[in-house]
Design a protein around this motif. Structure first.
Motif, PDB file in Angstrom:
ATOM      1  N   GLU A  51      -7.762   0.283   4.266  1.00  0.00           N
ATOM      2  CA  GLU A  51      -8.663   0.337   3.109  1.00  0.00           C
ATOM      3  C   GLU A  51      -8.015  -0.295   1.881  1.00  0.00           C
ATOM      4  O   GLU A  51      -8.673  -0.984   1.106  1.00  0.00           O
ATOM      5  N   ASN A  52      -6.722  -0.074   1.699  1.00  0.00           N
ATOM      6  CA  ASN A  52      -6.013  -0.642   0.540  1.00  0.00           C
ATOM      7  C   ASN A  52      -5.966  -2.168   0.598  1.00  0.00           C
ATOM      8  O   ASN A  52      -5.954  -2.831  -0.434  1.00  0.00           O
TER       9      ASN A  52
ATOM     10  N   PRO B 158       0.820  -1.203   0.000  1.00  0.00           N
ATOM     11  CA  PRO B 158       0.000   0.000   0.000  1.00  0.00           C
ATOM     12  C   PRO B 158       0.856   1.255   0.000  1.00  0.00           C
ATOM     13  O   PRO B 158       1.907   1.294   0.626  1.00  0.00           O
TER      14      PRO B 158
ATOM     15  N   ARG C 124      -5.952   4.369   5.758  1.00  0.00           N
ATOM     16  CA  ARG C 124      -5.853   4.203   4.308  1.00  0.00           C
ATOM     17  C   ARG C 124      -5.166   2.881   3.956  1.00  0.00           C
ATOM     18  O   ARG C 124      -5.529   2.214   3.004  1.00  0.00           O
TER      19      ARG C 124
ATOM     20  N   SER D 158       0.667   4.486   1.332  1.00  0.00           N
ATOM     21  CA  SER D 158       0.092   5.441   2.257  1.00  0.00           C
ATOM     22  C   SER D 158       0.836   5.359   3.577  1.00  0.00           C
ATOM     23  O   SER D 158       1.434   4.333   3.897  1.00  0.00           O
TER      24      SER D 158
END
Length: 53
Positions: free
Chosen positions: A14-15, A4, A11, A6
């Motif tokens: 979420e990824n 990911p 986040r 981020s």
């Protein structure tokens, strides 16, 4: 492996949450011909690391 992009923990979570959908058979049939069995980058099994950055 998923990497990911981020620095925010919500986040990143979420990824990683990519398993909440399914493709239909029709969608899979339309996607399948896109695979042309060609690489767009170097072969990871035959990569010369001495030339890398």
């Amino acid at each position: 492996m998923i990497i990911p992009k981020s620095i925010k923990s919500h986040r990143i979570a979420e990824n990683f949450d990519v398993h909440d959908f399914e493709l239909t058979n029709d969608q899979m049939e339309r996607i399948d011909p896109l695979d042309q069995h060609k690489r767009v980058g170097p072969d990871p099994d035959d990569f010369d690391f001495s030339c890398s950055m």
